[in-house]
Write a protein that holds these residues in place. Sequence first.
Motif, PDB file in Angstrom:
ATOM      1  N   LEU A 190       0.866  -1.177   0.000  1.00 56.19           N
ATOM      2  CA  LEU A 190       0.000   0.000   0.000  1.00 56.19           C
ATOM      3  C   LEU A 190       0.900   1.224   0.000  1.00 56.19           C
ATOM      4  O   LEU A 190       1.736   1.389   0.882  1.00 56.19           O
ATOM      5  N   VAL A 191       0.745   2.064  -1.012  1.00 53.05           N
ATOM      6  CA  VAL A 191       1.516   3.298  -1.117  1.00 53.05           C
ATOM      7  C   VAL A 191       0.521   4.449  -1.099  1.00 53.05           C
ATOM      8  O   VAL A 191      -0.421   4.475  -1.887  1.00 53.05           O
ATOM      9  N   GLY A 192       0.729   5.384  -0.202  1.00 54.08           N
ATOM     10  CA  GLY A 192      -0.179   6.519  -0.101  1.00 54.08           C
ATOM     11  C   GLY A 192       0.533   7.824  -0.346  1.00 54.08           C
ATOM     12  O   GLY A 192       1.696   7.990   0.010  1.00 54.08           O
ATOM     13  N   ILE A 222      -5.782  11.823   1.176  1.00 56.16           N
ATOM     14  CA  ILE A 222      -4.674  10.922   0.850  1.00 56.16           C
ATOM     15  C   ILE A 222      -5.186   9.891  -0.147  1.00 56.16           C
ATOM     16  O   ILE A 222      -6.230   9.290   0.056  1.00 56.16           O
ATOM     17  N   SER A 223      -4.434   9.727  -1.233  1.00 55.91           N
ATOM     18  CA  SER A 223      -4.759   8.727  -2.239  1.00 55.91           C
ATOM     19  C   SER A 223      -3.831   7.542  -2.036  1.00 55.91           C
ATOM     20  O   SER A 223      -2.620   7.717  -1.866  1.00 55.91           O
ATOM     21  N   SER A 257      -7.325  11.242   7.730  1.00 50.30           N
ATOM     22  CA  SER A 257      -7.472  10.788   6.349  1.00 50.30           C
ATOM     23  C   SER A 257      -6.707   9.483   6.120  1.00 50.30           C
ATOM     24  O   SER A 257      -7.148   8.634   5.348  1.00 50.30           O
ATOM     25  N   SER A 258      -5.555   9.298   6.808  1.00 50.43           N
ATOM     26  CA  SER A 258      -4.832   8.025   6.712  1.00 50.43           C
ATOM     27  C   SER A 258      -5.692   6.891   7.241  1.00 50.43           C
ATOM     28  O   SER A 258      -5.782   5.824   6.627  1.00 50.43           O
ATOM     29  N   LYS A 259      -6.328   7.135   8.376  1.00 46.94           N
ATOM     30  CA  LYS A 259      -7.204   6.110   8.953  1.00 46.94           C
ATOM     31  C   LYS A 259      -8.369   5.820   8.010  1.00 46.94           C
ATOM     32  O   LYS A 259      -8.730   4.664   7.797  1.00 46.94           O
ATOM     33  N   SER A 260      -8.930   6.857   7.419  1.00 44.64           N
ATOM     34  CA  SER A 260     -10.029   6.684   6.465  1.00 44.64           C
ATOM     35  C   SER A 260      -9.577   5.841   5.273  1.00 44.64           C
ATOM     36  O   SER A 260     -10.289   4.933   4.827  1.00 44.64           O
TER      37      SER A 260
END
Length: 181
Positions: A51-53, A108-109, A154-157
């Motif tokens: 997973l890359v954000g 964050i995408s 947003s990371s948690k989302s």
Amino acid sequence: NEYLVKTGRFRLIDRDHLNKVLKEKELILTGATSADDTKALAGLLSADFFLVGDLSEATIIKKPMQVKKHVKKGKVLKRDKKTNKVIKRSPDIITYSTNYPYTIKVKISGKMINSMTSEIFDIKQGVGSKTVKSKTPLTDEQLRGYLKPMAEKSSKSLIINIVKDMPLSGTIIDIENGKIT
């Protein structure tokens, strides 16, 4: 990141310790370590997906100052005894309050990438936003202070969106500069 660990489907690895792990891997490959060490490291580094954000949006919207008028009727000083109508009242008290509204939004995408083929398996977003109201204007530094909590939100989302849609488990190596690796 805590959410991923709490699901029981992911392990979190600090990037600072990754170099130690990679040195250990080199020792394993040369045959200088035990079979148990080899097995433990293989389990640690095996991953089907990464997973890359990326931080795709961080905005602070300053809205125009809002002024609200508050009127408190004056006290009744005298009433007509027959009709009970107010004859005399103290002056109304009028006050004004100011409100400086701000909206802080972080997006964050994230991409779930197949580690064998480098194919993008899925793309998700996570958003964190908050409306802040202050009686006085906030400085840029004060507003920037809201960005980190919104980035965490947003990371948690993003993580929730990934976890709920994918039957995966794995290891998180690091979250650095807005990127989950």
